[in-house]
Scaffold this motif. Structure first.
Motif, PDB file in Angstrom:
ATOM      1  N   VAL A 131      14.435  26.316 -70.925  1.00 32.58           N
ATOM      2  CA  VAL A 131      14.898  26.843 -69.632  1.00 32.58           C
ATOM      3  C   VAL A 131      14.657  28.347 -69.601  1.00 32.58           C
ATOM      4  O   VAL A 131      15.187  29.103 -70.422  1.00 32.58           O
ATOM      5  CB  VAL A 131      16.392  26.542 -69.407  1.00 32.58           C
ATOM      6  CG1 VAL A 131      16.867  27.174 -68.093  1.00 32.58           C
ATOM      7  CG2 VAL A 131      16.634  25.036 -69.390  1.00 32.58           C
TER       8      VAL A 131
ATOM      9  N   ASP B 200      13.399  25.005 -65.569  1.00 31.47           N
ATOM     10  CA  ASP B 200      13.257  24.103 -66.714  1.00 31.47           C
ATOM     11  C   ASP B 200      11.808  23.616 -66.771  1.00 31.47           C
ATOM     12  O   ASP B 200      11.319  23.003 -65.817  1.00 31.47           O
ATOM     13  CB  ASP B 200      14.211  22.919 -66.546  1.00 31.47           C
ATOM     14  CG  ASP B 200      14.299  22.046 -67.787  1.00 31.47           C
ATOM     15  OD1 ASP B 200      13.328  21.981 -68.561  1.00 31.47           O
ATOM     16  OD2 ASP B 200      15.339  21.387 -67.975  1.00 31.47           O
TER      17      ASP B 200
ATOM     18  N   THR C 210      10.529  21.324 -68.671  1.00 28.33           N
ATOM     19  CA  THR C 210      10.380  19.960 -69.178  1.00 28.33           C
ATOM     20  C   THR C 210       9.388  19.176 -68.318  1.00 28.33           C
ATOM     21  O   THR C 210       9.539  19.094 -67.088  1.00 28.33           O
ATOM     22  CB  THR C 210      11.730  19.228 -69.185  1.00 28.33           C
ATOM     23  OG1 THR C 210      12.649  19.957 -70.014  1.00 28.33           O
ATOM     24  CG2 THR C 210      11.578  17.812 -69.714  1.00 28.33           C
TER      25      THR C 210
END
Length: 210
Positions: free
Chosen positions: A139, A157, A159
């Motif tokens: 993050v 983030d 991801t």
């Protein structure tokens, strides 16, 4: 008065833009004149420039680090420096270049532009993060400052994100100008050498959407 009518024509034609970072403004009211305050606020927003970090232009697919005190057009680099990156190195939100706010550590960029004291400004920007999977934290975080005062924080983030799919999101922050100029800063609070990525920064003296 002639100059104000000419400014109105320019606004209606949509040519008051600041390069890659367009300065938004409400349409001028119908009629022959534009109020002094609205004309001044539109001009103030138009003086903000290079919101897309399109200059200086670097070679395709490359990364160019900039240290504190160096400039990206009207932007001054701060902190531990930033990395200017150009497609196809990774996807950009607008144009062909964007900025990673971390070079050797958390850095930032600042630009000073003319404002109207007491007027509320909205800063629109596109946010992503350096998607390198081996560069923690996942993050990415940062702050927006107006004259050194925090007006917003941001997080992203990474991801599932890649260089080809950065996942840019549009964000906005507001501030009230205290003086005839304002220093707008984007500052990373992410440790390491892979930080938040910003692009397509625009400043408007209205609350209109980007």
């Amino acid at each position: 008065m002639v100059a104000l009518r000419y400014l109105t024509a320019l606004i209606m034609a949509g040519v008051l833009a600041s390069g890659a970072g367009t300065a938004l403004a409400e349409p001028a009211p119908a009629g022959d004149t534009v109020g002094q305050e609205s004309a001044a606020s539109i001009l103030a927003a138009a003086r903000f420039s290079n919101g897309g970090f399109e200059y200086p232009s670097i070679q395709d697919g490359t990364v160019q680090p900039y240290s504190a005190g160096q400039t990206l057009g009207p932007w001054v680099v701060t902190g531990n420096g930033v990395d200017l990156k150009r497609e196809p190195y990774w996807e950009t939100a607008e144009g062909v270049q964007s900025v990673d706010l971390n070079a050797n550590g958390p850095g930032g960029v600042s630009q000073t532009f003319e404002t109207i004291p007491g007027l509320t400004y909205t800063v629109f920007y596109r946010l992503a993060g350096n998607p390198a999977p081996d560069r923690l934290p996942v993050v990415k975080t940062g702050q927006i400052l107006a004259d050194g005062q925090q007006v917003a924080t941001f997080t992203f983030d990474i991801t599932g994100r890649t260089r080809e799919d950065m996942g840019y999101v549009q964000r906005a922050a507001m501030f009230v100008a205290n003086g005839s100029t304002t220093e707008l800063s984007f500052v990373s609070t992410t440790p390491g050498d892979a930080g938040p990525v910003i692009d397509d920064v625009r400043v408007s003296s209205c609350s209109c959407s980007g």
